[in-house]
Design an enzyme around this catalytic site. Structure first.
Site, PDB file in Angstrom:
ATOM      1  N   VAL A  15       0.846  -1.208   0.000  1.00  0.00           N
ATOM      2  CA  VAL A  15       0.000   0.000   0.000  1.00  0.00           C
ATOM      3  C   VAL A  15       0.879   1.255   0.000  1.00  0.00           C
ATOM      4  CG1 VAL A  15      -1.745   1.324   1.263  1.00  0.00           C
ATOM      5  CG2 VAL A  15      -1.915  -1.163   1.170  1.00  0.00           C
ATOM      6  N   GLY A  16       1.915   1.268   0.849  1.00  0.00           N
ATOM      7  CA  GLY A  16       2.754   2.462   0.975  1.00  0.00           C
ATOM      8  C   GLY A  16       3.477   2.800  -0.318  1.00  0.00           C
ATOM      9  N   ASP A  35      10.541   2.958   5.863  1.00  0.00           N
ATOM     10  CA  ASP A  35      10.287   1.569   6.276  1.00  0.00           C
ATOM     11  C   ASP A  35      11.439   1.131   7.170  1.00  0.00           C
ATOM     12  OD1 ASP A  35       8.198  -0.742   4.939  1.00  0.00           O
ATOM     13  OD2 ASP A  35       9.919  -1.499   6.101  1.00  0.00           O
ATOM     14  N   ARG A  84      -2.094 -10.322   9.223  1.00  0.00           N
ATOM     15  CA  ARG A  84      -2.397 -11.421  10.145  1.00  0.00           C
ATOM     16  C   ARG A  84      -1.745 -12.704   9.638  1.00  0.00           C
ATOM     17  NH1 ARG A  84      -8.454 -12.079  11.794  1.00  0.00           N
ATOM     18  NH2 ARG A  84      -8.484 -14.240  12.491  1.00  0.00           N
ATOM     19  N   HIS A 177     -14.816  -0.586   8.850  1.00  0.00           N
ATOM     20  CA  HIS A 177     -14.277  -1.056   7.582  1.00  0.00           C
ATOM     21  C   HIS A 177     -14.685  -2.515   7.310  1.00  0.00           C
ATOM     22  CE1 HIS A 177     -11.706  -1.560   4.286  1.00  0.00           C
ATOM     23  NE2 HIS A 177     -10.690  -2.077   4.907  1.00  0.00           N
TER      24      HIS A 177
HETATM   25  O1  TXD Z   1      -8.952  -0.021   3.958  1.00  0.00           O
HETATM   26  C1  TXD Z   1      -7.935  -0.062   4.596  1.00  0.00           C
HETATM   27  N1  TXD Z   1      -7.716   0.775   5.584  1.00  0.00           N
HETATM   28  C2  TXD Z   1      -6.890  -1.057   4.272  1.00  0.00           C
HETATM   29  C3  TXD Z   1      -5.896  -1.382   5.260  1.00  0.00           C
HETATM   30  C4  TXD Z   1      -6.757  -1.560   2.955  1.00  0.00           C
HETATM   31  C5  TXD Z   1      -5.661  -2.300   2.601  1.00  0.00           C
HETATM   32  C6  TXD Z   1      -4.590  -2.607   3.542  1.00  0.00           C
HETATM   33  N2  TXD Z   1      -4.898  -2.278   4.876  1.00  0.00           N
HETATM   34  C7  TXD Z   1      -3.841  -2.418   5.894  1.00  0.00           C
HETATM   35  O2  TXD Z   1      -2.743  -1.567   5.563  1.00  0.00           O
HETATM   36  C8  TXD Z   1      -3.244  -3.785   6.029  1.00  0.00           C
HETATM   37  O3  TXD Z   1      -4.073  -4.634   6.789  1.00  0.00           O
HETATM   38  C9  TXD Z   1      -1.957  -3.444   6.752  1.00  0.00           C
HETATM   39  O4  TXD Z   1      -2.223  -3.226   8.136  1.00  0.00           O
HETATM   40  C10 TXD Z   1      -1.543  -2.111   6.128  1.00  0.00           C
HETATM   41  C11 TXD Z   1      -0.451  -2.205   5.076  1.00  0.00           C
HETATM   42  O5  TXD Z   1      -0.813  -3.119   4.078  1.00  0.00           O
HETATM   43  P1  TXD Z   1       0.261  -3.599   2.991  1.00  0.00           P
HETATM   44  O6  TXD Z   1      -0.425  -4.497   2.043  1.00  0.00           O
HETATM   45  O7  TXD Z   1       1.033  -2.430   2.460  1.00  0.00           O
HETATM   46  O8  TXD Z   1       1.263  -4.457   3.924  1.00  0.00           O
HETATM   47  P2  TXD Z   1       2.778  -4.807   3.662  1.00  0.00           P
HETATM   48  O9  TXD Z   1       3.046  -4.927   2.189  1.00  0.00           O
HETATM   49  O10 TXD Z   1       3.089  -5.954   4.559  1.00  0.00           O
HETATM   50  O11 TXD Z   1       3.572  -3.515   4.182  1.00  0.00           O
HETATM   51  C12 TXD Z   1       3.674  -3.144   5.501  1.00  0.00           C
HETATM   52  C13 TXD Z   1       5.038  -2.505   5.656  1.00  0.00           C
HETATM   53  C14 TXD Z   1       6.218  -3.480   5.509  1.00  0.00           C
HETATM   54  O12 TXD Z   1       7.071  -3.062   4.464  1.00  0.00           O
HETATM   55  C15 TXD Z   1       6.921  -3.426   6.870  1.00  0.00           C
HETATM   56  O13 TXD Z   1       8.337  -3.561   6.777  1.00  0.00           O
HETATM   57  C16 TXD Z   1       6.528  -2.037   7.327  1.00  0.00           C
HETATM   58  O14 TXD Z   1       5.155  -1.913   6.964  1.00  0.00           O
HETATM   59  N3  TXD Z   1       6.689  -1.810   8.756  1.00  0.00           N
HETATM   60  C17 TXD Z   1       7.174  -0.658   9.267  1.00  0.00           C
HETATM   61  N4  TXD Z   1       7.556   0.482   8.659  1.00  0.00           N
HETATM   62  C18 TXD Z   1       7.994   1.479   9.449  1.00  0.00           C
HETATM   63  N5  TXD Z   1       8.058   1.385  10.794  1.00  0.00           N
HETATM   64  C19 TXD Z   1       7.658   0.271  11.436  1.00  0.00           C
HETATM   65  N6  TXD Z   1       7.712   0.202  12.777  1.00  0.00           N
HETATM   66  C20 TXD Z   1       7.195  -0.820  10.663  1.00  0.00           C
HETATM   67  N7  TXD Z   1       6.739  -2.065  10.959  1.00  0.00           N
HETATM   68  C21 TXD Z   1       6.432  -2.666   9.792  1.00  0.00           C
END
Ligand code: TXD
Length: 311
Positions: A15-16, A35, A84, A177
């Site tokens: 997402v990011g 990240d 999860r 949501h």
């Molecule tokens: O409708 C909505 N709100 C949502 C929410 C729709 C889609 C996704 N949704 C949620 O967004 C999903 O359940 C996750 O909780 C987040 C991010 O989803 P994404 O698909 O981008 O997950 P990834 O690809 O696993 O990315 C998460 C990143 C990963 O690169 C980790 O290394 C990083 O988060 N991460 C961190 N970055 C910075 N600082 C810290 N502490 C950290 N911990 C993990």
């Protein structure tokens, strides 16, 4: 010379990184991607920057593992978190992500005390509370993304069923949501025409049901991740409305203080998004059934909030 806007995105995962892509290609401002994985945000940002001469956008794009480069951002989009894993309960996930969102919020609010925070990490409505409590920001400067995604799914399915442009479908969903969303068919129109005039009830109900399960449908196809194109586009639409002070009316998670008879929790409602973040929560009239569904959804958010560890 007006300075460029600055958008910080925390979490360089699906997402990011995709949000960074949309934000840069729309020239919303300079983008910083943070990240914890060493080299990953740097690599993605270098790659994104190298697409700019082809796609023709000007933006400084910075990938980093620390927060100095995020200083004085106008917008912070928080996507960091864990997905999860098998064997992990909903509560374990909530606690872990609350820890992550709290740590991230401490950093971003220190470096960008005047920013607006857009929360994306799940469980969304609860993570908004974490960001709000830890940042100490006024309620208008913490807002969650979920409703735009849910409505986008709903609008996409409606456009497909009607075989017409997605541009002509306006819709509204309320509530938490995903499974908990409360779609308002009465407020769904096709260029002003109530959708119930154009589609039979059984078709509409089937579309609402598919929308509700929209996230799960994608997870079961992808197997190793969840949706990211539409979620990131939705978060960036919110950023755009704020940065350009568009005062768009969009469904977002906002802290309610009495509106809709709900107090002290974040839940999806129509808001006006402008330069100050949530400029206003819009209260629309609801039928008894819709109101009950919204309150049930809000009740489940509250249960989650009550289980949060001390932050
Ligand atoms: O409708 C909505 N709100 C949502 C929410 C729709 C889609 C996704 N949704 C949620 O967004 C999903 O359940 C996750 O909780 C987040 C991010 O989803 P994404 O698909 O981008 O997950 P990834 O690809 O696993 O990315 C998460 C990143 C990963 O690169 C980790 O290394 C990083 O988060 N991460 C961190 N970055 C910075 N600082 C810290 N502490 C950290 N911990 C993990």
């Amino acid at each position: 010379m007006p300075k460029r806007n600055k958008i910080t995105i925390i979490g360089g995962g699906n997402v990011g990184a995709t949000a960074a892509h949309w934000a840069a290609s729309k020239e919303l401002g300079d983008v910083v991607l943070v990240d914890i994985v060493d080299g990953m945000p740097q690599g993605k940002c270098l790659d994104l920057f190298q697409s700019s001469p082809v796609e023709l956008f000007d933006a400084k794009i910075t990938g980093t593992n620390n927060y100095e480069a995020t200083a004085n951002s106008d917008i912070i989009i928080i996507t960091s978190g864990l997905a999860r894993k098998p064997g992990m309960s909903r509560e374990d996930l909530q606690n872990k992500n609350a820890e992550i969102v709290a740590e991230v919020t401490r950093n971003v609010s220190k470096y960008s005390p005047d920013s607006v925070i857009i929360v994306v990490t799940n469980p969304l409505d609860i993570m908004c509370t974490v960001a709000h409590r830890v940042s100490g920001f006024p309620k208008n400067r913490v807002v969650g993304m979920a409703g735009i995604l849910d409505t986008a799914r709903y609008r996409a399915f409606l456009a497909e069923a009607l075989d017409i442009s997605v541009e002509d479908i306006q819709a509204l969903v309320l509530g938490g949501h995903g499974d908990d969303m409360v779609p308002l068919i009465r407020y769904t129109t096709v260029s002003g025409v109530p959708v119930s005039e154009l589609l039979p009830k059984d078709k509409l109900d089937a579309i609402v049901d598919r929308t509700r399960k929209g996230g799960g449908e994608i997870v079961s196809l992808l197997k190793t991740g969840s949706a990211y194109y539409a979620p990131s586009a939705a978060a960036v639409q919110m950023a755009e409305a704020i940065l350009k002070d568009k005062r768009r009316m969009l469904p977002c998670a906002a802290l309610l203080e009495g509106e809709y008879g709900i107090n002290g929790i974040f839940v999806g409602v129509p808001v006006i998004l402008g330069r100050n973040g949530v400029e206003k929560v819009v209260e629309v009239s609801l039928t008894l059934e819709e109101r009950q569904a919204l309150h049930a959804s809000a009740g489940r958010v509250k249960e989650g909030v009550d289980k949060l560890p001390a932050l």
